[in-house]
Design an enzyme around this catalytic site. Structure first.
Site, PDB file in Angstrom:
ATOM      1  N   ARG A   1       0.826  -1.221   0.000  1.00 40.60           N
ATOM      2  CA  ARG A   1       0.000   0.000   0.000  1.00 40.60           C
ATOM      3  C   ARG A   1       0.858   1.268   0.000  1.00 40.60           C
ATOM      4  O   ARG A   1       0.559   2.221  -0.724  1.00 40.60           O
ATOM      5  CB  ARG A   1      -0.949  -0.029   1.206  1.00 40.60           C
ATOM      6  CG  ARG A   1      -2.102  -1.054   1.034  1.00 40.60           C
ATOM      7  CD  ARG A   1      -2.645  -1.481   2.381  1.00 40.60           C
ATOM      8  NE  ARG A   1      -3.875  -2.251   2.313  1.00 40.60           N
ATOM      9  CZ  ARG A   1      -3.978  -3.569   2.101  1.00 40.60           C
ATOM     10  NH1 ARG A   1      -2.883  -4.279   1.868  1.00 40.60           N
ATOM     11  NH2 ARG A   1      -5.152  -4.171   2.090  1.00 40.60           N
TER      12      ARG A   1
ATOM     13  N   ASP B   1      -4.593 -15.425   7.304  1.00 41.40           N
ATOM     14  CA  ASP B   1      -3.319 -15.946   6.804  1.00 41.40           C
ATOM     15  C   ASP B   1      -2.625 -16.860   7.810  1.00 41.40           C
ATOM     16  O   ASP B   1      -1.636 -17.528   7.472  1.00 41.40           O
ATOM     17  CB  ASP B   1      -2.390 -14.792   6.412  1.00 41.40           C
ATOM     18  CG  ASP B   1      -2.917 -14.037   5.185  1.00 41.40           C
ATOM     19  OD1 ASP B   1      -3.719 -14.627   4.442  1.00 41.40           O
ATOM     20  OD2 ASP B   1      -2.530 -12.882   4.991  1.00 41.40           O
TER      21      ASP B   1
ATOM     22  N   GLN C   1      -8.869  -7.049   0.317  1.00 41.16           N
ATOM     23  CA  GLN C   1      -8.364  -6.738  -1.026  1.00 41.16           C
ATOM     24  C   GLN C   1      -9.458  -6.112  -1.891  1.00 41.16           C
ATOM     25  O   GLN C   1      -9.200  -5.158  -2.618  1.00 41.16           O
ATOM     26  CB  GLN C   1      -7.798  -7.998  -1.682  1.00 41.16           C
ATOM     27  CG  GLN C   1      -6.531  -8.478  -0.982  1.00 41.16           C
ATOM     28  CD  GLN C   1      -5.918  -9.694  -1.634  1.00 41.16           C
ATOM     29  OE1 GLN C   1      -6.494 -10.269  -2.555  1.00 41.16           O
ATOM     30  NE2 GLN C   1      -4.760 -10.095  -1.163  1.00 41.16           N
TER      31      GLN C   1
ATOM     32  N   GLY D   1      -1.720 -11.579  -4.921  1.00 39.66           N
ATOM     33  CA  GLY D   1      -3.123 -11.176  -5.048  1.00 39.66           C
ATOM     34  C   GLY D   1      -3.318  -9.741  -4.608  1.00 39.66           C
ATOM     35  O   GLY D   1      -4.065  -8.972  -5.235  1.00 39.66           O
TER      36      GLY D   1
ATOM     37  N   ARG E   1      -5.667 -23.770   0.520  1.00 38.39           N
ATOM     38  CA  ARG E   1      -4.933 -24.021   1.774  1.00 38.39           C
ATOM     39  C   ARG E   1      -5.594 -25.076   2.653  1.00 38.39           C
ATOM     40  O   ARG E   1      -4.914 -25.670   3.500  1.00 38.39           O
ATOM     41  CB  ARG E   1      -4.746 -22.706   2.549  1.00 38.39           C
ATOM     42  CG  ARG E   1      -3.707 -21.825   1.878  1.00 38.39           C
ATOM     43  CD  ARG E   1      -3.364 -20.586   2.682  1.00 38.39           C
ATOM     44  NE  ARG E   1      -2.264 -19.880   2.019  1.00 38.39           N
ATOM     45  CZ  ARG E   1      -1.992 -18.601   2.155  1.00 38.39           C
ATOM     46  NH1 ARG E   1      -2.734 -17.846   2.948  1.00 38.39           N
ATOM     47  NH2 ARG E   1      -0.970 -18.066   1.527  1.00 38.39           N
TER      48      ARG E   1
HETATM   49  C1  S3P Z   1      -4.544  -8.994   2.200  1.00 37.73           C
HETATM   50  C2  S3P Z   1      -5.811  -9.404   2.514  1.00 37.73           C
HETATM   51  C3  S3P Z   1      -6.159 -10.834   2.703  1.00 37.73           C
HETATM   52  C4  S3P Z   1      -4.924 -11.680   2.977  1.00 37.73           C
HETATM   53  C5  S3P Z   1      -3.805 -11.373   2.024  1.00 37.73           C
HETATM   54  C6  S3P Z   1      -3.404  -9.914   2.105  1.00 37.73           C
HETATM   55  C7  S3P Z   1      -4.316  -7.558   1.962  1.00 37.73           C
HETATM   56  O1  S3P Z   1      -6.780 -11.297   1.529  1.00 37.73           O
HETATM   57  O2  S3P Z   1      -5.259 -13.046   2.897  1.00 37.73           O
HETATM   58  O3  S3P Z   1      -2.683 -12.167   2.328  1.00 37.73           O
HETATM   59  O4  S3P Z   1      -3.151  -7.127   1.896  1.00 37.73           O
HETATM   60  O5  S3P Z   1      -5.311  -6.818   1.851  1.00 37.73           O
HETATM   61  P1  S3P Z   1      -8.378 -11.080   1.263  1.00 37.73           P
HETATM   62  O6  S3P Z   1      -8.631  -9.659   1.431  1.00 37.73           O
HETATM   63  O7  S3P Z   1      -8.655 -11.537  -0.130  1.00 37.73           O
HETATM   64  O8  S3P Z   1      -9.042 -11.951   2.276  1.00 37.73           O
END
Ligand code: S3P
Length: 441
Positions: A27, A320, A169, A94, A351
């Site tokens: 970020r 996580d 996310q 992701g 997972r």
């Molecule tokens: C993350 C949010 C989580 C987490 C990922 C990092 C982030 O995913 O599992 O490792 O940085 O916003 P989700 O928001 O898809 O659950």
């Protein structure tokens, strides 16, 4: 393919400064890269995932300089981005792909984002849908709603979006897109998820209001051009600290101290879980914590654990760390149950499957459920060869369990650890002594 052989460790002892937070590093790389000034990032996680995000910002006009003390200086673009000359490779991340797609959706540029086989098998419709609703031109080039993603940015409009799944996310993709909107962007979460994006935007002085699960941002394309820059001291990653928290808690005789760890309450639900399991954990908040994220020292001593149930609102706040809950459960007395965690099936790997299959290979009692797993504690036989499923957290969690196995355990495909924790093996040996054999095949 790189593999490691993990031997048994009698205990885990020592003091460690874990590397910077991955979510926060992504970020601050994006927002510093877009700002109208220069920002020094200290503690920035220089792992493959976060460096890919930084390189993407450079490809769109930001400038990055490595400083002699290990920190980096980012000179932002002043709220304008140029179309990158090449496809942006987000590697395994992701967070990188979803948040950057949101950020870029409102800019008048053309960009394509790709990644490795794991990333290109993960669901992207979850961000395409709200961004399209906002007027973005987003195309998913893969099969079944997966990346690569092509963005032909344009004028976005306000949105009120109720998230179908609890996902920081998706929330962040919409909020970052909201920076380019002339008007209000409102996101409503089904459950509270990590709020790093909100904290960072507020620390930059942007008009963002949080009311329980409802987050409202007043977007303004004019203000975006004057997006402030500032220095960021990235906290240590609680999710990296978690390997040592669990490893020490489940090993009698252990005593581990982790310093400078991020203590955002939306990240630390594992602490409450470990306490329920009977672990000895102490948290001391840093008196000089940053204004936007708290940090502290966590001390954990080893002992006998008992099983617990993890479900409901707790899940997003330790999403996580759930592979590690299985690891603790494998040596705890009784049963450990994880439910309401179907999201685990669409992480860097499935997972639920990866954890259960590897636990069974190690001689543990683990069973899959559609939305979680049940693990019954007992002896860890080991002597097996485990698969990484190309997932960094699977490799690291299984290594922690392997330290308990009666016989050495081989883990294949461990290169993925570099995506989030490049110094993992050194840190493991700092705490456990010489237990790792490392070879290239
Ligand atoms: C993350 C949010 C989580 C987490 C990922 C990092 C982030 O995913 O599992 O490792 O940085 O916003 P989700 O928001 O898809 O659950």
């Amino acid at each position: 393919m790189e593999q490691v052989k993990v031997g048994r460790a009698d205990r885990m002892c020592g003091v460690l400064h874990v590397p910077g937070d991955k979510s926060i590093s992504h970020r601050v790389a994006m927002l510093s890269g877009l700002s109208a000034g220069s920002s020094v990032l200290s503690g920035f996680l220089q792992s493959e995932d976060c460096l890919n995000t930084l390189h993407a910002m450079v490809a769109m006009g930001a400038k990055v300089t490595a400083l002699s003390d290990g920190s980096i200086r980012v000179e932002g673009t002043g709220g304008v981005l140029r179309s990158p000359a090449t496809v942006l490779d987000m590697g395994n991340s992701g967070t990188g792909m979803r948040l950057l797609t949101g950020l870029l959706a409102g800019f008048p540029i053309q960009a394509e984002l790709t990644g490795d086989a794991s990333l290109l098998s993960r669901p992207m419709k979850r961000i395409e849908q709200p961004l399209r609703e906002m007027g973005g031109t987003i195309e998913l080039l893969g099969v079944n709603g997966c990346g690569p993603i092509r963005i032909a940015g344009g004028n976005l409009h306000p949105i009120r979006y109720e998230l179908p799944v609890a996902s920081a996310q998706i929330k962040s993709a919409v909020l970052l897109a909201g920076l380019s909107v002339a008007g209000e962007v409102c996101v409503i979460e089904p459950e509270q998820t990590r709020d790093h994006t909100e904290r960072i935007l507020m620390a930059l002085g942007l008009p963002l209001v949080v009311d329980g699960c409802r987050i409202t941002l007043q977007g303004d394309p004019e203000r975006l051009r004057a997006l402030p820059s500032r220095d960021w001291k990235v906290p240590g990653d609680f999710s990296s600290a978690a390997f040592w928290l669990v490893g020490a808690a489940m090993t009698p005789g252990s005593d581990v101290t982790l310093v400078g760890v991020g203590l955002n309450p939306r990240r630390t639900a594992l602490l409450a879980v470990l306490e329920r399991m009977g672990a000895h954990v102490q948290v001391d908040v840093d008196a000089d914590s940053a204004d936007w994220e708290q940090t502290g020292t966590i001390t954990v001593r080893g002992g006998r654990l008992r099983g617990t149930t993890v479900c409901g609102q707790e899940i997003p706040n330790l999403i996580d760390e759930l592979p590690l809950v299985a690891v603790a459960g494998a040596v705890a007395e009784g049963e450990t149950v994880v439910a309401d965690a179907a999201e685990l099936r669409v992480k860097e790997s499935d997972r639920i499957q990866a954890v259960c299959r590897n636990l069974v290979l190690m001689g543990c009692n683990a069973a899959e459920r559609p939305d979680g797993f049940v693990v019954r504690g007992g002896a860890v036989v080991g002597g097996a060869t485990l698969q990484s499923y190309m997932d960094h957290r699977i490799v690291m969690a299984m290594s922690v369990l392997a330290l308990h196995a009666a016989n050495p355990v081989v883990i294949e495909g461990v290169g993925c650890v570099a995506t989030s924790y490049p110094t993992f093996w050194q840190d493991l040996e700092t705490l456990c002594g010489k237990v790792i054999g490392y070879e290239e095949r």
